[in-house]
Design an enzyme around this catalytic site. Structure first.
Site, PDB file in Angstrom:
ATOM      1  N   GLY A  43      -0.900 -13.748   3.837  1.00 41.42           N
ATOM      2  CA  GLY A  43      -0.217 -12.523   3.418  1.00 41.42           C
ATOM      3  C   GLY A  43       1.272 -12.677   3.161  1.00 41.42           C
ATOM      4  CD  GLU A  98       2.370 -11.930   9.838  1.00 38.50           C
ATOM      5  OE1 GLU A  98       2.184 -12.333   8.670  1.00 38.50           O
ATOM      6  OE2 GLU A  98       1.540 -12.063  10.751  1.00 38.50           O
ATOM      7  CG  ASP A  99       1.299 -10.019   6.056  1.00 40.23           C
ATOM      8  OD1 ASP A  99       1.429 -10.077   7.300  1.00 40.23           O
ATOM      9  OD2 ASP A  99       0.187 -10.073   5.499  1.00 40.23           O
ATOM     10  CG  ASP A 102      -1.629  -3.163  12.327  1.00 40.45           C
ATOM     11  OD1 ASP A 102      -1.171  -2.023  12.323  1.00 40.45           O
ATOM     12  OD2 ASP A 102      -2.856  -3.396  12.286  1.00 40.45           O
ATOM     13  CG  PHE A 151      -5.397  -0.930   5.076  1.00 37.53           C
ATOM     14  CD1 PHE A 151      -5.500  -1.657   6.256  1.00 37.53           C
ATOM     15  CD2 PHE A 151      -5.635  -1.576   3.878  1.00 37.53           C
ATOM     16  CE1 PHE A 151      -5.851  -2.998   6.233  1.00 37.53           C
ATOM     17  CE2 PHE A 151      -5.989  -2.925   3.849  1.00 37.53           C
ATOM     18  CZ  PHE A 151      -6.096  -3.631   5.034  1.00 37.53           C
ATOM     19  CB  VAL A 152       0.132  -1.158   2.658  1.00 36.87           C
ATOM     20  CG1 VAL A 152       0.669   0.246   2.853  1.00 36.87           C
ATOM     21  CG2 VAL A 152       0.541  -2.065   3.802  1.00 36.87           C
ATOM     22  CG  ASP A 158      -6.317  -9.530   2.415  1.00 33.18           C
ATOM     23  OD1 ASP A 158      -5.483  -9.480   3.336  1.00 33.18           O
ATOM     24  OD2 ASP A 158      -7.514  -9.803   2.599  1.00 33.18           O
ATOM     25  NE  ARG A 164      -4.928 -12.816   0.255  1.00 32.72           N
ATOM     26  CZ  ARG A 164      -4.778 -12.572   1.550  1.00 32.72           C
ATOM     27  NH1 ARG A 164      -3.656 -12.049   1.996  1.00 32.72           N
ATOM     28  NH2 ARG A 164      -5.738 -12.836   2.408  1.00 32.72           N
TER      29      ARG A 164
HETATM   30  P1  IMP Z   1      -1.560  -7.678  14.161  1.00 32.67           P
HETATM   31  O1  IMP Z   1      -0.101  -7.340  14.238  1.00 32.67           O
HETATM   32  O2  IMP Z   1      -1.966  -8.791  15.077  1.00 32.67           O
HETATM   33  O3  IMP Z   1      -2.425  -6.452  14.332  1.00 32.67           O
HETATM   34  O4  IMP Z   1      -1.985  -8.235  12.768  1.00 32.67           O
HETATM   35  C1  IMP Z   1      -1.185  -8.287  11.698  1.00 32.67           C
HETATM   36  C2  IMP Z   1      -2.041  -8.793  10.557  1.00 32.67           C
HETATM   37  O5  IMP Z   1      -3.073  -7.844  10.233  1.00 32.67           O
HETATM   38  C3  IMP Z   1      -1.188  -8.930   9.326  1.00 32.67           C
HETATM   39  O6  IMP Z   1      -0.648 -10.224   9.228  1.00 32.67           O
HETATM   40  C4  IMP Z   1      -2.165  -8.607   8.228  1.00 32.67           C
HETATM   41  O7  IMP Z   1      -2.848  -9.780   7.846  1.00 32.67           O
HETATM   42  C5  IMP Z   1      -3.158  -7.651   8.850  1.00 32.67           C
HETATM   43  N1  IMP Z   1      -2.802  -6.248   8.519  1.00 32.67           N
HETATM   44  C6  IMP Z   1      -2.334  -5.313   9.359  1.00 32.67           C
HETATM   45  N2  IMP Z   1      -2.114  -4.139   8.729  1.00 32.67           N
HETATM   46  C7  IMP Z   1      -2.440  -4.351   7.435  1.00 32.67           C
HETATM   47  C8  IMP Z   1      -2.399  -3.524   6.256  1.00 32.67           C
HETATM   48  O8  IMP Z   1      -2.027  -2.331   6.249  1.00 32.67           O
HETATM   49  N3  IMP Z   1      -2.821  -4.117   5.114  1.00 32.67           N
HETATM   50  C9  IMP Z   1      -3.230  -5.414   5.041  1.00 32.67           C
HETATM   51  N4  IMP Z   1      -3.275  -6.222   6.114  1.00 32.67           N
HETATM   52  C10 IMP Z   1      -2.884  -5.692   7.310  1.00 32.67           C
HETATM   53 MG    MG Z   2      -1.298 -11.839   8.009  1.00 36.30          MG
END
Ligand code: IMP
Ligand code: MG
Length: 179
Positions: A43, A98-99, A102, A151-152, A158, A164
């Protein structure tokens, strides 16, 4: 691209302007020393390549692949490294790129893992932050945009490996997003 499920949240122009600002700020914060940008696949690829070009100094580029299991089912969230770094980070300044942050499960785990490799310093730069969703604490030094709990997709992000390569960051509406 005309897709009725997509609504632009952050336009390409705004993304690029913000990344230029972040590049200047980060370059100023690291005036010297070996700086490694670590892109979290897949991402963050677009963000990392634009951020690297917005930096006013040399950087090393490296990549890490991570997969998270148990999300939504168990709060422990098992994390697995699927591709490790090529270059040692010992003694280096590390910026994890990081993208989106969350739940924080992925980065909470990754920061502990990278600390064991004795970098001189380690910080996180994320393009997007959804602070409402946090389950694990993560200290994020650089945030492009704080966004609501939606959700984006696009600009690297993706849904099921789709969307993407959109220039803009878009909200994915409708039944797809709830799936
Ligand atoms: P977390 O912080 O461990 O929950 O995970 C983060 C990862 O979940 C990110 O690097 C994304 O790959 C994926 N992710 C979380 N929210 C989104 C979203 O809104 N769209 C797309 N991918 C997301
Ligand atoms: Mg990711």
């Amino acid at each position: 691209m005309t897709d009725p499920n997509l609504r632009v949240l952050i336009s390409s122009d705004r993304i690029q302007a913000r990344i230029r600002e972040m590049g200047e700020q980060i370059s100023g914060d690291y005036p010297s020393g070996r700086l490694h940008l670590i892109c979290i696949l897949k991402g963050a690829t677009f963000f990392m390549t634009d951020l690297a070009r917005a930096m006013k100094r040399d950087v090393f580029l490296d990549f890490m692949g991570i997969s998270t299991y148990g999300k939504g089912k168990t709060s422990s969230g098992e994390v697995k490294v699927t591709k490790d770094l090529d270059i040692s980070v010992e003694g280096a300044d590390v910026l994890v790129v990081e993208d989106i942050v969350d739940s924080g499960v992925t980065l909470n785990y990754l920061m502990q893992l990278l600390q064991q490799r004795k970098p001189r310093s380690i910080r996180i730069a994320t393009l997007l932050d959804k602070p409402e969703r946090r389950l694990r604490p993560v200290s994020v030094a650089y945030v492009g945009f704080r966004i609501p709990d939606e959700f984006v997709v696009g600009y690297g992000l993706d849904f099921d490996e789709k969307y993407r390569n959109l220039d803009d960051i878009c909200v994915l509406d409708g039944e797809l997003a709830a799936a």
